[in-house]
Design a protein around this motif. Sequence first.
Motif, PDB file in Angstrom:
ATOM      1  N   UNK A 430       0.764  -1.332   0.161  1.00 36.33           N
ATOM      2  CA  UNK A 430       0.018   0.055   0.098  1.00 36.33           C
ATOM      3  C   UNK A 430       0.797   1.104  -0.107  1.00 36.33           C
ATOM      4  N   UNK A 431       1.859   1.374   0.799  1.00 35.16           N
ATOM      5  CA  UNK A 431       2.878   2.508   0.826  1.00 35.16           C
ATOM      6  C   UNK A 431       3.412   2.524  -0.513  1.00 35.16           C
ATOM      7  N   UNK A 432       4.001   1.609  -1.091  1.00 35.62           N
ATOM      8  CA  UNK A 432       4.897   1.731  -2.264  1.00 35.62           C
ATOM      9  C   UNK A 432       3.977   2.220  -3.518  1.00 35.62           C
ATOM     10  N   UNK A 433       2.799   1.824  -3.485  1.00 35.52           N
ATOM     11  CA  UNK A 433       1.766   2.159  -4.747  1.00 35.52           C
ATOM     12  C   UNK A 433       1.530   3.399  -4.405  1.00 35.52           C
ATOM     13  N   UNK A 434       1.057   4.029  -3.239  1.00 39.37           N
ATOM     14  CA  UNK A 434       0.369   5.203  -2.989  1.00 39.37           C
ATOM     15  C   UNK A 434       1.754   6.251  -3.233  1.00 39.37           C
ATOM     16  N   UNK A 435       2.946   5.787  -2.589  1.00 38.90           N
ATOM     17  CA  UNK A 435       3.802   6.658  -2.795  1.00 38.90           C
ATOM     18  C   UNK A 435       4.381   7.112  -4.249  1.00 38.90           C
ATOM     19  N   UNK A 436       4.423   6.011  -4.937  1.00 39.62           N
ATOM     20  CA  UNK A 436       4.753   6.016  -6.484  1.00 39.62           C
ATOM     21  C   UNK A 436       3.744   6.914  -7.111  1.00 39.62           C
ATOM     22  N   UNK A 437       2.469   6.795  -6.769  1.00 39.60           N
ATOM     23  CA  UNK A 437       1.568   7.717  -7.491  1.00 39.60           C
ATOM     24  C   UNK A 437       1.559   9.055  -7.249  1.00 39.60           C
ATOM     25  N   UNK A 438       1.753   9.185  -5.535  1.00 39.51           N
ATOM     26  CA  UNK A 438       2.007  10.703  -5.129  1.00 39.51           C
ATOM     27  C   UNK A 438       3.286  11.363  -6.001  1.00 39.51           C
ATOM     28  N   UNK A 439       4.206  10.667  -5.974  1.00 41.88           N
ATOM     29  CA  UNK A 439       5.524  11.244  -6.689  1.00 41.88           C
ATOM     30  C   UNK A 439       5.139  11.525  -8.068  1.00 41.88           C
ATOM     31  N   UNK A 440       4.338  10.843  -8.808  1.00 43.74           N
ATOM     32  CA  UNK A 440       4.099  10.961 -10.203  1.00 43.74           C
ATOM     33  C   UNK A 440       3.236  12.252 -10.413  1.00 43.74           C
ATOM     34  N   UNK A 441       2.290  12.119  -9.211  1.00 45.68           N
ATOM     35  CA  UNK A 441       1.425  13.565  -9.150  1.00 45.68           C
ATOM     36  C   UNK A 441       2.182  14.979  -8.915  1.00 45.68           C
ATOM     37  N   UNK A 442       3.181  14.724  -8.134  1.00 49.48           N
ATOM     38  CA  UNK A 442       4.072  16.053  -7.926  1.00 49.48           C
ATOM     39  C   UNK A 442       4.679  16.444  -9.289  1.00 49.48           C
ATOM     40  N   UNK A 443       5.264  15.444  -9.894  1.00 53.90           N
ATOM     41  CA  UNK A 443       5.955  15.699 -10.884  1.00 53.90           C
ATOM     42  C   UNK A 443       5.030  16.353 -12.191  1.00 53.90           C
ATOM     43  N   UNK A 444       3.875  15.657 -12.055  1.00 49.01           N
ATOM     44  CA  UNK A 444       2.793  16.400 -13.211  1.00 49.01           C
ATOM     45  C   UNK A 444       2.259  17.668 -12.860  1.00 49.01           C
ATOM     46  N   UNK A 445       2.210  17.961 -11.416  1.00 54.83           N
ATOM     47  CA  UNK A 445       1.644  19.168 -11.033  1.00 54.83           C
ATOM     48  C   UNK A 445       2.716  20.587 -11.308  1.00 54.83           C
ATOM     49  N   UNK A 446       3.999  19.881 -11.319  1.00 48.28           N
ATOM     50  CA  UNK A 446       4.930  20.860 -11.554  1.00 48.28           C
ATOM     51  C   UNK A 446       4.955  21.249 -12.914  1.00 48.28           C
ATOM     52  N   UNK A 447       4.334  20.645 -13.977  1.00 44.70           N
ATOM     53  CA  UNK A 447       4.086  21.346 -15.247  1.00 44.70           C
ATOM     54  C   UNK A 447       3.035  22.172 -15.321  1.00 44.70           C
ATOM     55  N   UNK A 448       1.953  22.093 -14.620  1.00 47.57           N
ATOM     56  CA  UNK A 448       0.886  22.919 -14.418  1.00 47.57           C
ATOM     57  C   UNK A 448       1.245  24.236 -13.802  1.00 47.57           C
ATOM     58  N   UNK A 449       2.277  24.167 -12.834  1.00 43.57           N
ATOM     59  CA  UNK A 449       2.530  25.196 -12.033  1.00 43.57           C
ATOM     60  C   UNK A 449       3.699  26.133 -12.781  1.00 43.57           C
ATOM     61  N   UNK A 450       4.136  25.733 -14.155  1.00 42.66           N
ATOM     62  CA  UNK A 450       5.012  26.587 -14.787  1.00 42.66           C
ATOM     63  C   UNK A 450       4.396  27.742 -15.263  1.00 42.66           C
ATOM     64  N   UNK A 451       5.121  29.013 -15.081  1.00 45.60           N
ATOM     65  CA  UNK A 451       4.379  30.208 -15.117  1.00 45.60           C
ATOM     66  C   UNK A 451       4.446  30.296 -16.855  1.00 45.60           C
ATOM     67  N   UNK A 452       3.053  31.237 -16.948  1.00 47.74           N
ATOM     68  CA  UNK A 452       2.948  31.461 -18.496  1.00 47.74           C
ATOM     69  C   UNK A 452       2.884  32.926 -18.792  1.00 47.74           C
ATOM     70  N   UNK A 453       2.937  33.983 -17.578  1.00 50.71           N
ATOM     71  CA  UNK A 453       2.887  35.282 -18.076  1.00 50.71           C
ATOM     72  C   UNK A 453       2.762  36.120 -16.612  1.00 50.71           C
ATOM     73  N   UNK A 454       2.638  37.340 -16.757  1.00 52.14           N
ATOM     74  CA  UNK A 454       2.439  38.202 -15.843  1.00 52.14           C
ATOM     75  C   UNK A 454       1.589  39.258 -16.056  1.00 52.14           C
ATOM     76  N   UNK A 455       0.666  39.753 -15.181  1.00 52.86           N
ATOM     77  CA  UNK A 455      -0.367  40.593 -15.180  1.00 52.86           C
ATOM     78  C   UNK A 455      -0.554  41.478 -14.040  1.00 52.86           C
ATOM     79  N   UNK A 456      -0.419  42.802 -14.079  1.00 56.07           N
ATOM     80  CA  UNK A 456      -0.586  43.698 -13.046  1.00 56.07           C
ATOM     81  C   UNK A 456      -1.838  44.400 -13.234  1.00 56.07           C
ATOM     82  N   UNK A 457      -2.916  44.241 -12.447  1.00 58.75           N
ATOM     83  CA  UNK A 457      -3.903  44.895 -12.360  1.00 58.75           C
ATOM     84  C   UNK A 457      -3.893  46.446 -12.024  1.00 58.75           C
ATOM     85  N   UNK A 458      -4.216  47.518 -12.876  1.00 57.07           N
ATOM     86  CA  UNK A 458      -3.875  48.823 -12.232  1.00 57.07           C
ATOM     87  C   UNK A 458      -4.718  49.323 -11.123  1.00 57.07           C
TER      88      UNK A 458
END
Length: 1535
Positions: A430-458
């Motif tokens: 149980x630990x190995x499988x959940x740990x493996x999946x959680x590690x993959x999730x961390x790697x995949x969320x890193x892609x979603x967290x890559x910045x795309x741009x900047x905007x400042x609301x005046x």
Amino acid sequence: MNVENGHGNGNGNGNVVMKDEVEENNEHMKQTYHGSSQHTLAEIDLRSFSDSFNVWKEFVISSSSSPSTVYTTHHNYQLPCRSGGYSYENQSHPSTKNRFILWRIHNNQLEIIEKHMNFNLDDNCIRINFLTNLVGDATIMEYNQRFLVIIVITAAKTLYRFLLPHPSIIEQNDEVADIAVVNNNNNNNSSTNGDSSSSRPLVLILQRDLTLRIWSPTDRTLLQSFSIHSETWDQITMNQIQGIKRFKLYEHPNQPKHFTLVLYFELEQESNFQFFSLVLEDESNITLQLQRTSFIKSKGLIDFSLYNNYLYSLWSTKEDNQPILRYININNIEVDNLNMEYSLFNDGLMLPKIVKEKAPTAESIEQHYLERVFNRGQFTNKSIQSALSIYKPGYQANQQQPLESQVANIIRDRISNHSTAKKLQIDLLTFNEWNEFYSICIAQIALDLQAAGLYIDPNTDLIFIIKRNKLSIMKPLSDKEIIYSYNPLDHFRLNIAPVINSTMNTYNHISNDLIHLYKCFNLIDRSVGNDYSSLEHDLLRMKVNTALLTEVHNLVSTTVVGGDSDDISVDSSSNGQLASSMSAAGLFTVNFIKLFKYIVDPVKVVESLLELIESDLPLNGETDPSTHSFAIPPQQHQWGGDLFIDILSGCFTGSVKLRYRTVRSLAMLVSFISRLRCQVGITSATLKEFDNRIIPRCYRLLNIYHILNWFTNQIYYPSQSNNSTTNTSSSSTSTNNEVVEMGKMYLNESTTHILKTSMIYTMLTNYSSQLTSIYNHTFIDNLDIQTDILLNVLSRIYPVANYLTEQSQYKQLSVLLTTINENDFYNNIKGYYYLMGLCFAHFSKYKEAYEIFIKASETFVSTPGLIDDDLLRVVMIPDDELVAPIFYEKSLMPSANVRQATDRLIAKFFLKCSKIFELRNQLEYVIQLSLLSIKFYTDSIDQNQEIQSKISSIYSNIFKYSLKIQQYELAYIASVKNPDSGGSMDCLHRLLIHLCENNQIAQLVSLPLVGTYQQAEEMLLAKAKSQDLSLKPDYYSILYTLKMSRSNYRGAAMIIYEKAQRILMESHPSIRKGSFDVESLYKLKLDYLSLAINALALVPECQNRWLPIDISSFQEGKKSKRKMNTSTLTSAVITSPNRQFNQNVLDLTLADQQQQQQQQQHSMLDWQTENDSHVQIVWKSDLEGEYIYYQSCYLLRRFDSDVSDHLSPKQLLAELLKYGLIEQAFSLAIVNNMDLGNVFQSFALKCIEFQLDPSVNPFANYGALESSSIQFYNDNVLIAWKLLEKYLEKYDTNEDNECLSPSEVNNLFVANRNTPTVCKMFGVIVKDSVKPMTATGGGAGSEFRVTSDANQFYLDVEYHQRMPHFHKEGYPVVVVGEMSADGSKFLAEKVLCKRGQSRYHELVVDTILSYNSNCSERVDIPNWLKQWFKNGREEILFKLYFQYGRIEESIHILLDMLIAADKSIESYQQQKQQSTSKKININLPYNTISQFLMELEKLLSNGSLEDQAKPKLSNYIQSIKSSLNNYLNKLNKVN
């Protein structure tokens, strides 16, 4: 290239400030972002602009190119993600004020979201999919305040222009947006962007040859061209734009038509920004001049924005592509000393990486990982689905099943398969499988967290960082937060000393001590890998000190290290030999001791930090929220909407996490000091200060901030009760039967799809009106103010628990209450008892809930006048609410009388608790708590009308629920205790009706009804009279039972007799339509008449056994509807035709009748004087007669359906005899004083017919004869004759034939006590003495008294057989039997009815002889009947034989009579000789004998006899004459 004008900006990355506000904003930005230090911006994570938060409307745009166009491969290559924003120009219009657009481009996908800082916008998310990738940025502009124009360009050189209605005209809907496509066939490789100016728009295009061309899009003409010359750090000129990344155009706020063009170049070894000044006097006069080139030492720029003389740049780190914001002041780009080297940039504090936390226990592995993947908002749905695709190749998303369930099922299946194949331990798998999946999730969320741009609301000065599937903001940190977020590894970037001096209580070495203190914090974090999951798990379930000691024990080495050693370096490389020989824990201990010794004054620095943290909290953790929890009331202009709530919840969460990390590290440090007190080298006095002053404060702060941090991680689960009302809890409606222990939480049991929103977000949404303010402050200041309010309110912890209760989040509440209950940091623990009770009640632990409520109420009694504020709020909220809102204005305690106020408050508190059980249908506890509330209301000094009304309402509730749980005695008490007389009577009426309708008659009878019996009787009687008899319940029978239970026998008889009269009356066709089963109606009438007779028989005195009947509403012989009369002594009666109530006259002597009538008249004298002439008296004997009458009708209807109660008793008797119902005929004749001759005659005829033809049984009808006592004969004909014999014996016996009076029988017994003698006793049955033996336990049979003497001497008779039907008391009777051994009773063998005549036997013989004379077949007189006549009655039989020409039988009888007479004379002569003679009576029918002899001689002489018979007859005549002469001679001698 973008041209920014007014509030609009072309790609949304650069933000433009209004011209007339620029100076004010410049000052504000300087003060807000850079007022206290260089390092002030921190990233705040938001949930907006992600697939987990927004619902997108998707569109697909087909290509407009010609069919021959073929897209090459490079058209769909992967491009960097780009994003930006746009603010509307007219910020004064309500529709566009504080409204802006965010956009994001990823390959061929354009996502647009519109947000408002004041309101929620519906359907505000659009996703447009193109066939090819998009290049460059999206350009957004406004056109004539009517349209919003969005322009994008694809890799196929196709430009798309989207026209959308402007917000200011959306409500009018005067035009519909359209989409126009313009093909750009420019062969130059160029990046194009456009925006509008105030007059006409221009388009600036920078081509690959570094030529800047300015176009007019209206007439499509080239206005001017400029060559861009750039150079590297080595001053090598570039001719190509190979390294260009971004370029933007900004308008000078104070100089119209003056712009700044900023280009960013990224080369192999370096990067630089180039700043150009652009002047657009008119289309023919355009100038471009390079101002300066600034080189920087970093690469990987994502986006930048020039705003208020600050350059904000967003970069991507080389290691993990995580974004980082860097900014620098470029107030005057023309000065030569502007240095933009990397070291001079200010870095923002970005969000930390997700730590791969391990499950604290084997049992919580799945729950641990599910909670972190789905409930903390760290992962997007896209990243989880991507992780599933990697974890299970070929995975296909199921839109019908929640993603959480899909993940759990897939991993469980894989665990199951592996456990079977590899035979490994299930926990390890149980630990190995959940740990493996959680590690993959961390790697995949890193892609979603890559910045795309900047905007400042005046409008708000907010810096938005737009990521691939996320959104965040950069918020300035306060001085306190700078200290909390301090990282000693980045100390060279920030000079923290000024912040310390301006914020904390300082001393000489505080800066040095604080830096080393944070180094200790950092060492602790690195030693556990920033994984505090086990500590957080323990903090929720045990005391703080126990949890910390467990964590410290796992880190501290058991190796003893000298406390005076100073040669150990923190750098592990200088201690290689020591590190290789020691465990990791030992190395940590050594390093910790080394670092700690650098702190000069540990007590002061820790205490200063504690004081700083405590300054954010209310004094002693207790405060009155009403003094600070209310924000400014909602007004016309205020911050609000889902984005503001998202930002505010993110700011609060970030603020809590900063403080929690600091407090957690501080608590860990003091725990290490306590554990390593002998090694850290501090004095005993210092240790004592730590133990007494520091450690308790640290533990308390850790408990508070750990709970707040835990609360920010909780997910809101909508429940059914929340859909209707927040304050009524589940209920009512909750059917949750699971048994959940306090402290255990299961977050993922539901299989239904629910929206994942954080608890803090939901709370801020619910209380948005209290957590928004008008524009008295800037947006950033408002965030800080509201965050401080939230922190101040929620740090009391009780509001957190209160809100969880309010929203029915009981699983989270159970965890929180367990944590609170385990620690003693809370002075208002009694307030938590109420919430604990609510939690216990939700999980069906009602006993525990009741006990904890009682415990909570003790605070009212123990400290009157100082009642806990939280409990007081619970009491003061409206009655229909259970939980006080978080923002609630305190109600003052009544001051007139503290004791009085306390009593009322306790009563209200118990009522509030009872409401909790009421919603869960636990009515026993509702009643108990309601009774307690009444007790305290009753104890109140001032019993005013309000209290009386409240008590009445409570009693009504007690009555209602007691009735529901069948606690009828309690319901009765509640009804009679109700101070409202009307309400009391209403409850009593409902109780009686409920008991009757639910057949709880025994409960009704058992009610005391003290003082209310008359009202109860009237209620039931009214219901009985008004209700149709065919309906249930039977109120007559119920009222009969009630009266019988209270020995009101006459009243019971009256009630049931009234119903008996109504049965046939109301079924008459003239009253009711339809057909009825008349037999059933007769049967019912008989049952009720029997009950009435039995009840009346229980009246003690004979003269009192009568019923007063009001017959004014009825006429004799006429069927009509009854009149309503609620009198308890009157009822309706209908009599049978030809019968009057007093028609039956008892067969007594005249003296007995007169005596009885005098007694009856005397007993009724008082009653009759009070009633009118319409009342008639019905005696018990009348009821018995009526019973026999209807019983006869009932039996006859089995054979003749036309029989009804219109027949007279004589007619009815004839019908009974017709169908052979002899038994019933006897009863009817006796009770109506009719001659029994007809009955015996009919009986004898049927016996004759039966004997002649045994195949036809005339007595076969049910109820014809009672023959159970002689069934042993086994001959039905013989049985019939035997029954006839018994009836004759009962009703036809001479009174003076060997009978004794009761006194003579008693004297005989006294004289011959030892030799009991069977005898016959003659007398009269005493009135009201006949009783069934079952009443006295003597078995079947009857008991009665017999008397005949003038002195009224009587004997009690015990008869073990059935008496005749309603044998009339007062009749003469002959009893055959003997006295009992003790002489107390006469034991009867036979009971014979004495009628003073013998004609019934004569009638039977006459019937037999008459039948023989008329029929050819002949039936002999039974021997028993002949024998009866031979006992002194021969003359009667002789006459009958003679009458019917039975010559031979007559001769024999006559001869026997003469012989018997002769013997009597001889006996007399013998007695006379002995002087013992007595007078003898000899009765011979001389005239009949003489006539008989004459008839014989005439018969002998007339020749009618045969010759052979004449000698015989002649001999008989001679014998008779001889015997007669002999008798007369002897008689003469005697005389």
